[in-house]
Motif scaffolding. Structure first.
Motif, PDB file in Angstrom:
ATOM      1  N   ARG A   1      -8.966  -1.273   0.733  1.00 11.84           N
ATOM      2  CA  ARG A   1      -9.183  -0.001   1.419  1.00 11.84           C
ATOM      3  C   ARG A   1      -7.919   0.538   2.091  1.00 11.84           C
ATOM      4  NH1 ARG A   1     -14.348   1.385   3.046  1.00 11.84           N
ATOM      5  NH2 ARG A   1     -15.861   0.926   1.388  1.00 11.84           N
ATOM      6  N   SER A   2      -6.779   0.360   1.452  1.00  8.34           N
ATOM      7  CA  SER A   2      -5.529   0.964   1.940  1.00  8.34           C
ATOM      8  C   SER A   2      -5.191   0.542   3.365  1.00  8.34           C
ATOM      9  CB  SER A   2      -5.599   2.499   1.850  1.00  8.34           C
ATOM     10  OG  SER A   2      -5.899   2.906   0.544  1.00  8.34           O
ATOM     11  N   LYS A   3      -5.356  -0.745   3.638  1.00  7.72           N
ATOM     12  CA  LYS A   3      -5.056  -1.241   4.971  1.00  7.72           C
ATOM     13  C   LYS A   3      -4.685  -2.720   4.897  1.00  7.72           C
ATOM     14  CE  LYS A   3      -7.444   0.453   8.358  1.00  7.72           C
ATOM     15  NZ  LYS A   3      -8.499   0.748   9.372  1.00  7.72           N
TER      16      LYS A   3
ATOM     17  N   PRO B   1      -1.402   0.695   7.989  1.00  9.90           N
ATOM     18  CA  PRO B   1      -1.782   1.510   6.830  1.00  9.90           C
ATOM     19  C   PRO B   1      -1.032   1.099   5.563  1.00  9.90           C
ATOM     20  CG  PRO B   1      -0.233   2.705   8.195  1.00  9.90           C
ATOM     21  CD  PRO B   1      -0.553   1.436   8.940  1.00  9.90           C
ATOM     22  N   ALA B   2      -1.671   1.267   4.420  1.00 12.26           N
ATOM     23  CA  ALA B   2      -1.055   1.069   3.113  1.00 12.26           C
ATOM     24  C   ALA B   2      -1.335   2.311   2.269  1.00 12.26           C
ATOM     25  CB  ALA B   2      -1.599  -0.183   2.428  1.00 12.26           C
ATOM     26  N   ARG B   3      -0.544   2.508   1.215  1.00 10.33           N
ATOM     27  CA  ARG B   3      -0.723   3.687   0.371  1.00 10.33           C
ATOM     28  C   ARG B   3      -2.010   3.613  -0.449  1.00 10.33           C
ATOM     29  NH1 ARG B   3       3.914   6.836  -1.041  1.00 10.33           N
ATOM     30  NH2 ARG B   3       5.248   6.920   0.816  1.00 10.33           N
ATOM     31  N   ALA B   4      -2.394   2.385  -0.827  1.00 10.14           N
ATOM     32  CA  ALA B   4      -3.591   2.188  -1.664  1.00 10.14           C
ATOM     33  C   ALA B   4      -4.100   0.772  -1.437  1.00 10.14           C
ATOM     34  CB  ALA B   4      -3.263   2.435  -3.135  1.00 10.14           C
ATOM     35  N   GLY B   5      -5.104   0.381  -2.233  1.00  8.50           N
ATOM     36  CA  GLY B   5      -5.628  -0.966  -2.118  1.00  8.50           C
ATOM     37  C   GLY B   5      -4.578  -2.008  -2.461  1.00  8.50           C
TER      38      GLY B   5
ATOM     39  N   GLU C   1       0.606  -2.610  -4.424  1.00  9.06           N
ATOM     40  CA  GLU C   1      -0.538  -1.709  -4.547  1.00  9.06           C
ATOM     41  C   GLU C   1      -0.540  -1.016  -5.910  1.00  9.06           C
ATOM     42  OE1 GLU C   1      -0.101   0.717  -0.857  1.00  9.06           O
ATOM     43  OE2 GLU C   1       1.288  -0.916  -0.478  1.00  9.06           O
TER      44      GLU C   1
ATOM     45  N   ALA D   1      -0.939   2.959  -5.925  1.00  8.18           N
ATOM     46  CA  ALA D   1       0.124   3.676  -5.209  1.00  8.18           C
ATOM     47  C   ALA D   1       1.429   3.706  -6.003  1.00  8.18           C
ATOM     48  CB  ALA D   1       0.356   3.041  -3.849  1.00  8.18           C
TER      49      ALA D   1
ATOM     50  N   ASN E   1       4.392  -1.454  -0.207  1.00 11.62           N
ATOM     51  CA  ASN E   1       4.735  -1.204   1.185  1.00 11.62           C
ATOM     52  C   ASN E   1       5.541  -2.362   1.755  1.00 11.62           C
ATOM     53  OD1 ASN E   1       2.095   0.812   1.374  1.00 11.62           O
ATOM     54  ND2 ASN E   1       3.669   1.239   2.899  1.00 11.62           N
TER      55      ASN E   1
END
Length: 378
Positions: free
Chosen positions: A282-284, A300-304, A321, A324, A328
């Motif tokens: 969930r992008s985290k 936060p992350a750009r994507a899963g 990811e 993304a 990250n």
């Protein structure tokens, strides 16, 4: 005369004591200031870092998937699980970034990778198919572990797991044990470690049903295995094979009737801060206290996120990811994002780092290659 001599001796002694105390205070100041200076330098470097693509290593596969990437410090090799068909596994020399060997014998739909001083253990999720009505249909699915000799990269053994969905795998050389995570069966199987592993028993996970375990991290010095399972993060004591504590990340996300619940994914252990960094779909990224699994931070992350790697010298955490098209970068000391590195291609969901030279080996599925990046400070 003797009074003058006595006075001179006392004066000299006092001055020597003053010099000694100043030296002690100076030494204490140095001891206090030096770590701050080092931390400040590391922090400054982290804020000005960029990542240079230094090598593209083509992989002999047309599958855009791919799975786990692992670095073996004992021989400076990087192991890559290719594709979801019969692509097999790859061994890369981390010193010169060259492909050493492709291992296909028995390795199909490869997943997790573990090793000891003699062997590499590769999990395979095998699907037996039959053609029915012009379509290939899976009629049987089972897990397999393939044992590869590190001297000649030949397959020396393979065995079928009791459960299905073989994925993550970990080797505890101190305990002489091999642990295999089974996605579909939702447990961990324990085997003896060696050329021909022998089944010992099962370790139950929580919950009993769900999306199953993913890529956990073994802290062999403490005989602990940190496992993601469904929406939970779990700490398993390998001396007792019991879950010591667990935390559910679902309450940290908004409830949705149309989307699936969040899943914990790949992770790393930071021995300096004694934290566990856990990716999610969930992008985290979550940061847990390794002792009690209390949530310390959320980033936060750009994507899963599928897999996470760590450079303990630079204190960089890398989260890979797929959607993304990149990864990250976080500072493990400040627990803040540093940058996002774009590969330009999808399926960039796994990677590993060589702490000895700080290179990051990134599986770029849509490019059918491993991209090698080097941090550049300044």
């Amino acid at each position: 005369m003797w009074i003058n001599t006595l006075f001179l001796c006392i004066f000299t002694f006092v001055k020597l004591m003053e010099m000694f105390m100043r030296f002690i205070r100076y030494g204490k100041i140095i001891a206090w200031v030096l770590p701050i200076m080092i931390s400040f330098t590391a922090f400054a470097q982290a804020q000005t870092v960029s990542f240079k693509l230094i090598k593209v290593i083509p992989l002999p596969t047309v599958d855009r998937g791919g799975d786990v990437v692992s670095y073996d410090p004992s021989n400076h090799k990087v192991y890559v699980s290719m594709g979801k068909t019969d692509a097999g596994g790859v061994i890369i020399n981390a010193d010169n970034d060259t492909l050493v060997k492709v291992v296909r014998n028995g390795i199909v739909r490869p997943g997790g990778i573990a090793w000891n001083n003699k062997y590499v253990y590769w999990t395979s999720d095998v699907h037996l198919k039959e053609n029915k009505g012009g379509k290939d249909v899976t009629v049987k699915r089972f897990g397999r572990v393939v044992v590869v000799d590190k001297n000649n990269w030949k397959t020396v053994d393979s065995f079928t797991t009791i459960g299905t969905g073989a994925d993550g795998i970990w080797a505890d050389q101190k305990l002489g044990r091999l642990y295999v995570g089974l996605d579909n069966s939702n447990w961990i199987e324990e085997y003896s470690l060696g050329k021909h592993p022998v089944f010992i028993g099962k370790i139950s996970l929580y919950p009993e049903t769900g999306d199953g375990p993913d890529l956990g991290v073994l802290v062999s010095a403490q005989h602990l295995l940190y496992m993601p399972d469904d929406s939970w993060e779990e700490k398993i004591n390998l001396r007792t094979n019991q879950i010591e504590t667990k935390t559910n990340i679902a309450p940290y996300f908004p409830v949705s009737s149309i989307s699936h619940h969040p899943n914990t994914k790949g992770q790393i252990y930071d021995p300096q801060s004694k934290t566990i960094w856990v990716g999610t779909n969930r992008s985290k990224v979550f940061v847990f206290d390794a002792n009690n699994l209390h949530v310390i931070n959320q980033l936060p992350a750009r994507a899963g996120v599928d897999q996470i790697a760590y450079d303990p010298t630079y204190h960089f955490v890398y989260a890979f990811e797929s959607d993304a098209k990149g990864f990250n970068v976080y500072n493990a000391q400040t627990m803040k994002p540093v940058t996002f590195v774009s590969t330009g291609y999808g399926k960039t969901h796994t990677g590993a780092v060589d702490p000895s030279n700080h290179k990051i080996f990134v599986y770029v599925g849509e490019a059918h290659a491993v991209y090698v990046y080097q941090p550049v400070h300044g």
